[in-house]
Design a protein around this motif. Structure first.
Motif, short mmCIF file in Angstrom:
data_model
loop_
_atom_site.label_atom_id
_atom_site.label_comp_id
_atom_site.label_asym_id
_atom_site.label_seq_id
_atom_site.Cartn_x
_atom_site.Cartn_y
_atom_site.Cartn_z
N CYS A 229 -28.50 -16.05 -61.65
CA CYS A 229 -27.77 -14.95 -62.26
C CYS A 229 -28.11 -13.58 -61.67
CB CYS A 229 -28.01 -14.94 -63.77
SG CYS A 229 -29.77 -14.89 -64.22
N ASP A 230 -29.32 -13.40 -61.14
CA ASP A 230 -29.70 -12.08 -60.64
C ASP A 230 -29.48 -11.92 -59.15
OD1 ASP A 230 -31.68 -13.80 -59.82
OD2 ASP A 230 -33.29 -12.32 -60.02
N CYS B 134 -37.48 -11.22 -53.75
CA CYS B 134 -37.57 -11.97 -55.01
C CYS B 134 -39.02 -12.24 -55.36
CB CYS B 134 -36.81 -13.29 -54.93
SG CYS B 134 -35.04 -13.14 -54.61
N HIS C 101 -29.00 -14.05 -71.30
CA HIS C 101 -29.97 -13.13 -70.72
C HIS C 101 -30.34 -13.61 -69.33
CE1 HIS C 101 -33.40 -10.44 -70.33
NE2 HIS C 101 -34.14 -11.47 -69.99
N CYS C 102 -30.51 -12.67 -68.41
CA CYS C 102 -30.90 -13.01 -67.04
C CYS C 102 -32.27 -12.41 -66.75
CB CYS C 102 -29.87 -12.49 -66.04
SG CYS C 102 -30.26 -12.91 -64.32
N ARG C 103 -33.22 -13.25 -66.40
CA ARG C 103 -34.56 -12.78 -66.04
C ARG C 103 -34.52 -12.30 -64.59
NH1 ARG C 103 -39.06 -16.95 -67.46
NH2 ARG C 103 -38.45 -16.25 -69.54
N ARG C 104 -34.73 -11.00 -64.38
CA ARG C 104 -34.61 -10.40 -63.06
C ARG C 104 -35.77 -10.81 -62.17
NH1 ARG C 104 -30.09 -8.38 -61.14
NH2 ARG C 104 -31.24 -6.86 -59.91
N CYS D 77 -34.80 -11.03 -58.40
CA CYS D 77 -34.35 -10.66 -57.05
C CYS D 77 -33.72 -9.27 -57.05
CB CYS D 77 -33.34 -11.68 -56.54
SG CYS D 77 -34.00 -13.35 -56.39
N PHE D 78 -33.99 -8.53 -55.99
CA PHE D 78 -33.48 -7.16 -55.86
C PHE D 78 -33.07 -6.91 -54.42
CE2 PHE D 78 -36.59 -7.32 -59.24
CZ PHE D 78 -35.97 -6.65 -60.27
N LYS E 231 -34.76 -18.45 -64.68
CA LYS E 231 -34.02 -17.20 -64.75
C LYS E 231 -33.13 -17.12 -65.99
CE LYS E 231 -33.50 -16.18 -59.79
NZ LYS E 231 -32.51 -15.90 -58.73
N GLU E 232 -32.58 -18.25 -66.39
CA GLU E 232 -31.56 -18.27 -67.44
C GLU E 232 -32.04 -19.01 -68.67
OE1 GLU E 232 -28.23 -19.92 -65.34
OE2 GLU E 232 -28.50 -18.52 -63.68
#
Length: 492
Positions: free
Chosen positions: A409-410, A486, A466-469, A471-472, A460-461
Motif C-alpha cells: 500500500c505504501d 524502504c 491503515h497502511c504502515r509506511r 517506503c519513501f 504493511k496492511e
C-alpha cells in the motif's frame, strides 16, 4: 448481468484496417488520482520505448554497414544480446540464435505495431463522469483517443466484465495477431516484448518448429515441470498458432480457496471440488493469440457456450459493438442484486456438473479466460508459462518482458513505475557481460521468496484501512536519479 454493457471508443481512431501486431488492453480505474497518474506514466514509458527501438535499429544498421557481417561489432546492441540470450519457451535455441541480428532487422519498427488502449468504466450511476472531482481526469476521459470506455461500473468485482468486453472489442475492431491483457500496476518492457513475440511470426517454418517443441514442453508442464506453448487443433479466427501464456498461477490449475472471509473465497456450493482444475495465467498480464481469443469469445457468449457458432453479427458489426454485445449477452456472474431479488439458493440448486462448473459462477477474470478456452476447445488449448513474465515476488532483469509491481500500500505503481523504468533503461545500456539485474521490489530485503513478500504485504496492511509506511521516494539532487528507500527491519 442482464443486458451486457456497451462499449464506446468514439474518441479513438478506427484500427480495423491497421497493421498493429499487438492489441494491448490495459486495465485501469477511471477516475481516481492513482489511475490517472498510472495512465500518464504508461503512455510515457511506451513512447520512450518507441525512441529506444529507433536507436537500436540505427545501431544494427550501422554495424551491418560497417562490418559487412550482418552483426554489429562490440559493443553489441541490446536487441542482439536479447536474441542471443532469450528465446520462447519450447523453441530450440537455433531458431532465434542463428544470425539473430539479421532476423531482428527484418521486423517492423515497434512504433505502429502496438495499439494500446486503457480499458475504463465509470463511477456508479455516472456515465458522463459529471461527479468526478479530478478535473484533469475528466478532460482525459472525455477527449483522450486511447481509451476504451465501457458502460461498466468501476469495481474490483466487475473486472471480469471489462476483460470479457475488451477481448470481444479487440476481435471485432482490430486485426491484431496478439492480444495482451495488462493491469496498470504492471511494467512492460516493450522492446523485449516486441522482439520476443514478433520472432514467432518470422516464418511458418519457425512456427512449426516452435510448436513441435512446445507441445512436448506443455506435456512436461502438465506432469509438473517445464514450460511451453499450447497449440489448438480446432479451426478458429486465425491459423492455428494458438497461445494463452503468462505467469501461471498454479501448475495444478484453479483450486478454490475455502477460507471464510478471504478476498477470493468460494464455498463448495459456489464451486465444487469436482470441477476440473484448469490451468490459467495470472490476471495481471497474459497473452492471447487471435485464434485463442476467438475460442475464449465463443465460450463467454451465452448462446455458443454449448458449442454452437458465434452469431453472424460478430463478424460484420465492427462499428456497433454495443448492438451485438447487448443482443448476444455474456455469461456474467450474477450480481448481488440478483441474489437479493429472490434466489439465494441459486448455486446450491444446481444439479449437473456442467451447471455446477459454469462460467456464470466465477467473477475471477483470469480463471474465467482459462476455463473458457479449455471449454471451447474440449481442453485442447490451455495456459502455458512464459518465464519472462515476473510475478510480484520475483526478481527482475534486463531480459524480462512484464513485471507485476505489487509492492504494498505504501509503494503504489505510480511511485514504482518511473523508478523501475529508469533502472531498466540503465541496465539495457550495459555490456552483456555485466549484471543485468534490475531492482523492482520494495519493502523486502530479498526478491524471489514468496513467503517473505507475503509477510511484507501483511505487515504493511495488518490494520484494516491503515497502511504502515515503510517506503519513501527519493530523488538525488545531483544526478536526478530516482530511488525508493524502504525500512525492512520488521520483515523476517
Amino acid at each position: 448481468p442482464g443486458a451486457a454493457p456497451a462499449a464506446s471508443a468514439a474518441a479513438a481512431p478506427s484500427v480495423v484496417a491497421g497493421r498493429a501486431t499487438m492489441f494491448v488492453g490495459l486495465m485501469s480505474t477511471c477516475c481516481d488520482a492513482e489511475g490517472y497518474e498510472r495512465r500518464a506514466l504508461q503512455r510515457a514509458i511506451l513512447r520512450d520505448y518507441f525512441d529506444f527501438d529507433a536507436q537500436q535499429r540505427e545501431k544494427l544498421l550501422a554495424g551491418a554497414a560497417g562490418g559487412g557481417t550482418g552483426v554489429s561489432e562490440s559493443p553489441r546492441t541490446h536487441y542482439e544480446d536479447f536474441v542471443a540470450h532469450q528465446w520462447a519457451p519450447g523453441l530450440p535455441p537455433s531458431v532465434l540464435a542463428v544470425d539473430g541480428a539479421r532476423d531482428v532487422r527484418e521486423l517492423p519498427p515497434l512504433r505502429g505495431q502496438v495499439d494500446m488502449r486503457f480499458v475504463v468504466g465509470h463511477p456508479p450511476g455516472d456515465r458522463a463522469y459529471e461527479g468526478v472531482a479530478n478535473e484533469a481526469a475528466v478532460r482525459e476521459l472525455r477527449h483522450a483517443d486511447d481509451l476504451l470506455k465501457l458502460d461498466v461500473e468501476e469495481s474490483y468485482h466487475n473486472l471480469y466484465l471489462k476483460t470479457d468486453l475488451m477481448i470481444l472489442w479487440a476481435l471485432a475492431h482490430t486485426r491484431a495477431e496478439l492480444i495482451l491483457k495488462v493491469d496498470d500496476d504492471a511494467y512492460v518492457n516493450w522492446a523485449n516484448a516486441h522482439i520476443y513475440f514478433s520472432m514467432f511470426a518470422i516464418s511458418q517454418q519457425q512456427w512449426d518448429r516452435a510448436y513441435a517443441q512446445g507441445e512436448r514442453a506443455t506435456e512436461q508442464l502438465e506432469q509438473g515441470g517445464g514450460s511451453g506453448l499450447s497449440r489448438g487443433t480446432e479451426e478458429g479466427d486465425g491459423d492455428g498458432k494458438a497461445i494463452f501464456a503468462g505467469a501461471l498461477e498454479s501448475k495444478w490449475g484453479f483450486i478454490p480457496i475455502r477460507k471464510p472471509g478471504h478476498k477470493w473465497s468460494l464455498t463448495e456450493d459456489e464451486w465444487p471440488d469436482t470441477c476440473p482444475h484448469t490451468r490459467y495465467a495470472a490476471g495481471w498480464s497474459y497473452l492471447l493469440s487471435r485464434d485463442a481469443a476467438f475460442q475464449v469469445a465463443r465460450a463467454l457468449w451465452r448462446g455458443p457456450a454449448s458449442g454452437g457458432p458465434l452469431p453472424d453479427e460478430f463478424a460484420s458489426s465492427v462499428d456497433d459493438i454495443a448492438g451485438w454485445v447487448r443482443a448476444a449477452g455474456l455469461l456474467g456472474h450474477p450480481s448481488p442484486k440478483e441474489f437479493d431479488a429472490g434466489n439465494p439458493d441459486y448455486f446450491a440448486n444446481a444439479t449437473d456438473l456442467q451447471d455446477k462448473c459454469s462460467l456464470r459462477r466465477l467473477w475471477f477474470e483470469d480463471t474465467r479466460v482459462g476455463i473458457a478456452l479449455a471449454a471451447a476447445t474440449d481442453r485442447k488449448m490451455g495456459a502455458s508459462r512464459l518465464r519472462n513474465f515476473n510475478a510480484a515476488f520475483e526478481c527482475c532483469s534486463r531480459w524480462m518482458i512484464a513485471k507485476h509491481l505489487n509492492n504494498g500500500c505504501d509503494a503504489p505503481a505510480s511511485m514504482v513505475l518511473p523508478v523501475v523504468h529508469q533502472d531498466m533503461k540503465r541496465a539495457m545500456g550495459r555490456p552483456s557481460h555485466l549484471s543485468g539485474r534490475v531492482a523492482c521490489m520494495y519493502g523486502v530485503p530479498i526478491c524471489g521468496r514468496y513467503g517473505l513478500w507475503s509477510r511484507m504485504r501483511k505487515f504493511k496492511e495488518a490494520i484494516p484501512g491503515h497502511c504502515r509506511r515503510m517506503c519513501f521516494p527519493h530523488t538525488d539532487s545531483t544526478t536526478g536519479l530516482k530511488s525508493i528507500h524502504c525500512n525492512t527491519s520488521g520483515i523476517t
